[in-house]
Motif scaffolding. Structure first.
Motif, PDB file in Angstrom:
ATOM      1  N   SER A  99      -4.573  -7.221  10.827  1.00  0.00           N
ATOM      2  CA  SER A  99      -3.093  -5.801  10.087  1.00  0.00           C
ATOM      3  C   SER A  99      -3.786  -5.227   9.509  1.00  0.00           C
ATOM      4  CB  SER A  99      -1.777  -6.758   9.607  1.00  0.00           C
ATOM      5  OG  SER A  99      -1.579  -7.307  10.309  1.00  0.00           O
ATOM      6  N   ILE A 100      -3.316  -3.885   9.294  1.00  0.00           N
ATOM      7  CA  ILE A 100      -4.037  -2.831   8.688  1.00  0.00           C
ATOM      8  C   ILE A 100      -2.792  -1.927   7.742  1.00  0.00           C
ATOM      9  CG2 ILE A 100      -4.700  -0.991   8.524  1.00  0.00           C
ATOM     10  CD1 ILE A 100      -6.553  -2.576   9.817  1.00  0.00           C
ATOM     11  N   LEU A 101      -3.152  -1.172   6.702  1.00  0.00           N
ATOM     12  CA  LEU A 101      -1.889  -0.841   5.273  1.00  0.00           C
ATOM     13  C   LEU A 101      -2.498   0.251   5.445  1.00  0.00           C
ATOM     14  CD1 LEU A 101      -2.263  -2.981   2.143  1.00  0.00           C
ATOM     15  CD2 LEU A 101      -0.766  -3.630   3.802  1.00  0.00           C
ATOM     16  N   ALA A 102      -1.693   1.549   5.644  1.00  0.00           N
ATOM     17  CA  ALA A 102      -1.351   2.567   5.941  1.00  0.00           C
ATOM     18  C   ALA A 102      -0.293   3.380   5.619  1.00  0.00           C
ATOM     19  CB  ALA A 102      -1.148   2.673   8.000  1.00  0.00           C
ATOM     20  N   THR A 103      -1.107   4.333   4.391  1.00  0.00           N
ATOM     21  CA  THR A 103      -0.334   5.908   4.245  1.00  0.00           C
ATOM     22  C   THR A 103      -0.661   6.243   5.048  1.00  0.00           C
ATOM     23  OG1 THR A 103      -0.731   4.537   1.912  1.00  0.00           O
ATOM     24  CG2 THR A 103      -0.102   6.818   1.396  1.00  0.00           C
ATOM     25  N   ASN A 104       0.608   7.286   5.166  1.00  0.00           N
ATOM     26  CA  ASN A 104       0.737   9.077   6.144  1.00  0.00           C
ATOM     27  C   ASN A 104       1.612   9.290   4.927  1.00  0.00           C
ATOM     28  OD1 ASN A 104      -0.469   7.440   8.076  1.00  0.00           O
ATOM     29  ND2 ASN A 104       1.620   6.719   8.739  1.00  0.00           N
ATOM     30  N   VAL A 105       1.322  10.800   4.843  1.00  0.00           N
ATOM     31  CA  VAL A 105       1.981  11.761   3.864  1.00  0.00           C
ATOM     32  C   VAL A 105       1.799  13.027   5.288  1.00  0.00           C
ATOM     33  CG1 VAL A 105       1.198  13.036   2.225  1.00  0.00           C
ATOM     34  CG2 VAL A 105       0.036  10.932   2.504  1.00  0.00           C
ATOM     35  N   PHE A 106       2.947  14.093   4.746  1.00  0.00           N
ATOM     36  CA  PHE A 106       3.419  14.600   5.619  1.00  0.00           C
ATOM     37  C   PHE A 106       3.752  16.319   4.166  1.00  0.00           C
ATOM     38  CE2 PHE A 106       4.276  10.615   8.592  1.00  0.00           C
ATOM     39  CZ  PHE A 106       3.742  11.363   9.404  1.00  0.00           C
ATOM     40  N   GLU A 107       3.932  17.138   5.391  1.00  0.00           N
ATOM     41  CA  GLU A 107       3.894  18.330   4.426  1.00  0.00           C
ATOM     42  C   GLU A 107       4.942  18.866   5.336  1.00  0.00           C
ATOM     43  OE1 GLU A 107       0.869  21.114   3.369  1.00  0.00           O
ATOM     44  OE2 GLU A 107      -0.064  21.067   5.424  1.00  0.00           O
ATOM     45  N   ARG A 115       3.757  18.295   9.505  1.00  0.00           N
ATOM     46  CA  ARG A 115       3.061  17.813  10.149  1.00  0.00           C
ATOM     47  C   ARG A 115       2.364  16.530   8.844  1.00  0.00           C
ATOM     48  NH1 ARG A 115       4.595  19.351  14.489  1.00  0.00           N
ATOM     49  NH2 ARG A 115       4.828  21.843  14.787  1.00  0.00           N
ATOM     50  N   MET A 116       1.531  16.148   9.853  1.00  0.00           N
ATOM     51  CA  MET A 116       0.574  14.953   8.575  1.00  0.00           C
ATOM     52  C   MET A 116      -0.801  15.583   8.318  1.00  0.00           C
ATOM     53  SD  MET A 116      -0.927  11.355  10.237  1.00  0.00           S
ATOM     54  CE  MET A 116      -0.054  10.421  10.178  1.00  0.00           C
ATOM     55  N   VAL A 117      -0.635  15.753   6.935  1.00  0.00           N
ATOM     56  CA  VAL A 117      -1.826  15.927   6.582  1.00  0.00           C
ATOM     57  C   VAL A 117      -3.243  15.126   5.662  1.00  0.00           C
ATOM     58  CG1 VAL A 117      -0.994  18.402   5.883  1.00  0.00           C
ATOM     59  CG2 VAL A 117      -0.280  16.204   3.922  1.00  0.00           C
ATOM     60  N   HIS A 118      -2.458  13.691   5.935  1.00  0.00           N
ATOM     61  CA  HIS A 118      -2.778  12.156   4.700  1.00  0.00           C
ATOM     62  C   HIS A 118      -2.742  11.174   5.781  1.00  0.00           C
ATOM     63  CE1 HIS A 118      -6.495  10.769   2.314  1.00  0.00           C
ATOM     64  NE2 HIS A 118      -5.037   9.631   2.354  1.00  0.00           N
ATOM     65  N   HIS A 119      -3.843  10.604   6.514  1.00  0.00           N
ATOM     66  CA  HIS A 119      -3.840   9.224   6.789  1.00  0.00           C
ATOM     67  C   HIS A 119      -4.734   8.365   6.382  1.00  0.00           C
ATOM     68  CE1 HIS A 119      -2.796   6.275   9.621  1.00  0.00           C
ATOM     69  NE2 HIS A 119      -4.451   6.310  10.297  1.00  0.00           N
ATOM     70  N   HIS A 120      -4.765   7.293   5.393  1.00  0.00           N
ATOM     71  CA  HIS A 120      -5.313   6.183   5.110  1.00  0.00           C
ATOM     72  C   HIS A 120      -5.245   5.242   5.569  1.00  0.00           C
ATOM     73  CE1 HIS A 120      -7.724   5.069   0.777  1.00  0.00           C
ATOM     74  NE2 HIS A 120      -7.713   4.275   2.657  1.00  0.00           N
ATOM     75  N   ALA A 121      -6.004   4.199   5.963  1.00  0.00           N
ATOM     76  CA  ALA A 121      -5.688   3.101   6.792  1.00  0.00           C
ATOM     77  C   ALA A 121      -6.492   1.898   6.103  1.00  0.00           C
ATOM     78  CB  ALA A 121      -5.292   3.181   8.067  1.00  0.00           C
ATOM     79  N   SER A 122      -6.791   0.577   6.014  1.00  0.00           N
ATOM     80  CA  SER A 122      -7.775  -0.167   5.728  1.00  0.00           C
ATOM     81  C   SER A 122      -6.580  -1.708   5.238  1.00  0.00           C
ATOM     82  CB  SER A 122      -7.519  -0.116   3.994  1.00  0.00           C
ATOM     83  OG  SER A 122      -6.941   0.010   3.102  1.00  0.00           O
ATOM     84  N   HIS A 123      -7.828  -2.006   5.909  1.00  0.00           N
ATOM     85  CA  HIS A 123      -7.853  -3.067   6.202  1.00  0.00           C
ATOM     86  C   HIS A 123      -6.849  -4.367   4.951  1.00  0.00           C
ATOM     87  CE1 HIS A 123     -10.144  -3.789   9.893  1.00  0.00           C
ATOM     88  NE2 HIS A 123     -11.188  -3.326   9.307  1.00  0.00           N
ATOM     89  N   VAL A 124      -6.534  -5.684   4.834  1.00  0.00           N
ATOM     90  CA  VAL A 124      -5.100  -6.408   4.422  1.00  0.00           C
ATOM     91  C   VAL A 124      -6.546  -7.555   3.871  1.00  0.00           C
ATOM     92  CG1 VAL A 124      -3.449  -7.939   4.050  1.00  0.00           C
ATOM     93  CG2 VAL A 124      -3.132  -5.437   5.820  1.00  0.00           C
ATOM     94  N   LEU A 125      -6.613  -7.146   2.783  1.00  0.00           N
ATOM     95  CA  LEU A 125      -7.610  -8.331   2.269  1.00  0.00           C
ATOM     96  C   LEU A 125      -6.511  -9.294   1.835  1.00  0.00           C
ATOM     97  CD1 LEU A 125     -10.313  -6.876   0.742  1.00  0.00           C
ATOM     98  CD2 LEU A 125     -10.644  -7.483   2.567  1.00  0.00           C
ATOM     99  N   ARG A 126      -7.349 -10.992   1.982  1.00  0.00           N
ATOM    100  CA  ARG A 126      -5.831 -12.197   1.590  1.00  0.00           C
ATOM    101  C   ARG A 126      -6.815 -12.956   0.548  1.00  0.00           C
ATOM    102  NH1 ARG A 126      -1.099 -11.731   5.083  1.00  0.00           N
ATOM    103  NH2 ARG A 126      -2.059 -10.439   7.012  1.00  0.00           N
ATOM    104  N   ARG A 127      -6.188 -13.219   0.092  1.00  0.00           N
ATOM    105  CA  ARG A 127      -6.959 -14.204  -0.746  1.00  0.00           C
ATOM    106  C   ARG A 127      -6.977 -15.298  -0.192  1.00  0.00           C
ATOM    107  NH1 ARG A 127      -3.178 -14.479  -5.939  1.00  0.00           N
ATOM    108  NH2 ARG A 127      -1.638 -14.026  -4.414  1.00  0.00           N
ATOM    109  N   ALA A 128      -8.078 -16.621  -0.823  1.00  0.00           N
ATOM    110  CA  ALA A 128      -8.244 -17.404   0.510  1.00  0.00           C
ATOM    111  C   ALA A 128      -7.258 -18.378   0.014  1.00  0.00           C
ATOM    112  CB  ALA A 128      -9.257 -18.080  -0.630  1.00  0.00           C
ATOM    113  N   GLY A 129      -6.531 -19.812   0.925  1.00  0.00           N
ATOM    114  CA  GLY A 129      -5.619 -19.715   1.413  1.00  0.00           C
ATOM    115  C   GLY A 129      -4.417 -19.555   1.826  1.00  0.00           C
ATOM    116  N   SER A 130      -4.315 -17.956   1.549  1.00  0.00           N
ATOM    117  CA  SER A 130      -3.260 -17.554   2.434  1.00  0.00           C
ATOM    118  C   SER A 130      -2.499 -17.369   3.579  1.00  0.00           C
ATOM    119  CB  SER A 130      -2.273 -16.451   0.927  1.00  0.00           C
ATOM    120  OG  SER A 130      -3.535 -15.329   1.796  1.00  0.00           O
TER     121      SER A 130
END
Length: 130
Positions: A99-107, A115-130
């Motif tokens: 699972s990846i968190l993503a932000t996509n920006v369009f103009e 049209r897309m101008v920015h794509h930022h994808a980063s891993h989902v970090l979970r706390r221990a036990g969740s």
């Protein structure tokens, strides 16, 4: 917002199809575009962003997305969408699910297309036990 959602869907269709020409259609081609893939540095400018998609597509056999937690907003000629990308992928014979968190920006361009101008994808970090 429907047009922005369709532009976002076109991005994920191009990604799933590993289709560089379709990805070319999704993105703006200016020096102002940026992309951050998980674990990668910031890529700035269309040439660097396009090269990243070329490398990803050349080294990926399959990529399937299920989007959840989708939120869209806009202001004038800018729109952004956040989501969780639930990804099934195959790379070099290895199957992965993540699972990846993503932000996509369009103009909105001069033709009225988003049209897309920015794509930022980063891993989902979970706390221990969740």
């Amino acid at each position: 917002m429907k047009d922005v959602e369709e532009a976002n869907a076109a991005f994920y269709r191009a990604f799933e199809a590993l289709d560089l020409r379709a990805m070319d259609e999704v993105w703006s081609h200016g020096a102002h575009v940026e992309c951050i893939h998980p674990g990668w540095p910031l890529l700035a400018g269309w040439d660097a962003v396009r090269a990243s998609w070329e490398a990803i597509f050349a080294n990926t056999q399959e990529m399937r997305f299920t989007l959840t937690d989708v939120h869209t907003a806009s202001s004038g000629d800018l729109a952004w969408l956040t989501c969780t990308e639930n990804i099934l992928s195959e790379t070099e014979g290895r199957v992965g699910v993540t699972s990846i968190l993503a932000t996509n920006v369009f103009e909105r361009d001069h033709t009225g297309a988003w049209r897309m101008v920015h794509h930022h994808a980063s891993h989902v970090l979970r706390r221990a036990g969740s």
